[in-house]
Design an enzyme around this catalytic site. Structure first.
Site, PDB file in Angstrom:
ATOM      1  N   HIS A 141       0.853  -1.181   0.000  1.00 38.44           N
ATOM      2  CA  HIS A 141       0.000   0.000   0.000  1.00 38.44           C
ATOM      3  C   HIS A 141       0.894   1.238   0.000  1.00 38.44           C
ATOM      4  CE1 HIS A 141      -3.305   2.676   0.747  1.00 38.44           C
ATOM      5  NE2 HIS A 141      -2.759   3.117   1.879  1.00 38.44           N
ATOM      6  N   LYS A 162      -0.417  10.718   0.813  1.00 40.33           N
ATOM      7  CA  LYS A 162       0.520  10.117  -0.150  1.00 40.33           C
ATOM      8  C   LYS A 162       0.191  10.521  -1.585  1.00 40.33           C
ATOM      9  CE  LYS A 162      -0.395   5.923   1.223  1.00 40.33           C
ATOM     10  NZ  LYS A 162      -1.314   6.251   2.333  1.00 40.33           N
ATOM     11  N   ASP A 180      -1.781   3.954  -4.794  1.00 39.62           N
ATOM     12  CA  ASP A 180      -2.590   3.171  -3.876  1.00 39.62           C
ATOM     13  C   ASP A 180      -2.056   1.752  -3.686  1.00 39.62           C
ATOM     14  OD1 ASP A 180      -4.875   2.916  -2.115  1.00 39.62           O
ATOM     15  OD2 ASP A 180      -5.642   1.502  -3.594  1.00 39.62           O
ATOM     16  N   ARG A 246      17.356  14.566  13.177  1.00 39.26           N
ATOM     17  CA  ARG A 246      17.582  15.941  12.748  1.00 39.26           C
ATOM     18  C   ARG A 246      18.881  16.100  11.964  1.00 39.26           C
ATOM     19  NH1 ARG A 246      14.632  19.855  15.955  1.00 39.26           N
ATOM     20  NH2 ARG A 246      16.298  21.337  15.479  1.00 39.26           N
TER      21      ARG A 246
END
Length: 314
Positions: A141, A162, A180, A246
């Site tokens: 997916h 997405k 999808d 980070r």
């Protein structure tokens, strides 16, 4: 995982192949193994380990050796090679097809194909084709896009954005492979490939709009049938308590078809321009592959600065 490739499909997808004999037989034959076989030992009469389920490819060496045999020997050998499991015979370089082979193939209902290509080339092309079509497949997916020529799989929970992010990337000149649902398979030991299911090819679902056809809307340059998956971008909703990377030191991966693919997690938050962040993530990943790692440079400069401070303090 496809358990076979119909010979009709193989013939239609590879336009260098031609039917020499048995066109009506092609629709009844299928290939179940990806390896191509050149029957050298069999021409000498050795059949103890004959891989009859493979496409039997005869090149210059095999045809030349067969020409040295007498008629009865050739007929006997070709009849033994023409088993019920044999999908077809293939003659390369447009070489003459032995009469005994045409008789044996006709008697056992096996088609004969020819090609003008060299033996090595056609063997490589068909092996690659069969490996891809017979490879184990699974579905993921997500959305698969190609950013500057590099396949990037965007994953995340339903509703995280997405498809909308991928649409923005397409508007920036990148290409859609699948939305999808992404069908993936292992091409070789180091490569995993993604493509769209046929029913979803070139299509994208955008909440509030519905199904759109990217090819019709943006042109053929905005889509591609398949691509190697080089990077996974995982989108997740921003969690103020989470400790996000980070500096870029963390190295995460996701296993796809037994291959570890590098993965970057990007938190989704209002105001963040995801398409640009993903685009930069892809460019940064490519730079790292080429040996340019900004995090390593930062670490080196920091270590140098600390060393200089210690030296001055002493």
């Amino acid at each position: 995982m496809a358990d076979k490739v119909e010979l009709t499909e193989l013939f239609e997808d590879n336009n260098v192949l031609h039917v020499f004999q048995g066109k009506e037989l092609i629709k009844n034959r299928a290939v179940t193994v990806s390896d191509i076989y050149r029957p050298g030992l069999e021409l000498t009469g050795y059949f103890d380990f004959y891989p009859s389920k493979r496409i039997q490819l005869l090149g210059r060496t095999e045809i030349s050796y067969a020409a040295m045999l007498d008629h009865e020997t050739r007929l006997h050998v070709f009849n033994k090679m023409a088993t019920l499991d044999t999908p077809c015979f293939l003659i390369s370089r447009s070489l003459p097809v032995p009469k005994e082979l045409t008789e044996a193939a006709a008697r056992n209902g096996i088609p004969i194909l020819t090609t003008s290509e060299s033996t090595t080339y056609i063997m490589s092309v068909l092996t690659q084709y069969l490996r891809e079509h017979l490879a184990q497949r699974t579905s993921i997916h997500g959305v698969l896009v190609e950013i500057n020529g590099m396949g990037v799989l965007i994953t995340g929970a339903s509703g995280v954005g997405k498809s909308e992010t991928a649409l923005a990337l397409i508007q920036r000149g990148h290409r859609l492979i699948a939305d999808d649902r992404v069908d993936v398979y292992q091409r070789d030991h180091d490569t995993v490939v993604g493509e769209a299911p046929k029913i979803l090819n070139h299509l994208m679902e955008i909440r509030g709009i519905g199904i759109i056809d990217i090819k019709d809307m943006f042109g053929v340059g905005a889509v591609k049938d398949h691509t190697e998956i080089k990077l996974v971008i995982k989108l997740e909703n921003w969690d103020p308590k989470a400790n996000y990377d980070r500096l870029g030191f963390d190295q995460d991966t996701r296993e796809i078809c037994n291959i570890e693919v590098p993965q970057v997690t990007i938190p989704v938050k209002v105001g963040r321009n995801l398409e640009i962040i993903i685009e930069i993530a892809a460019l940064n990943f490519r730079a790292k592959q080429m040996g340019f790692d900004a995090s390593v440079t930062f670490q080196q400069q920091l270590a140098k600065l600390i060393a200089e401070n210690e030296k001055n303090n002493n």
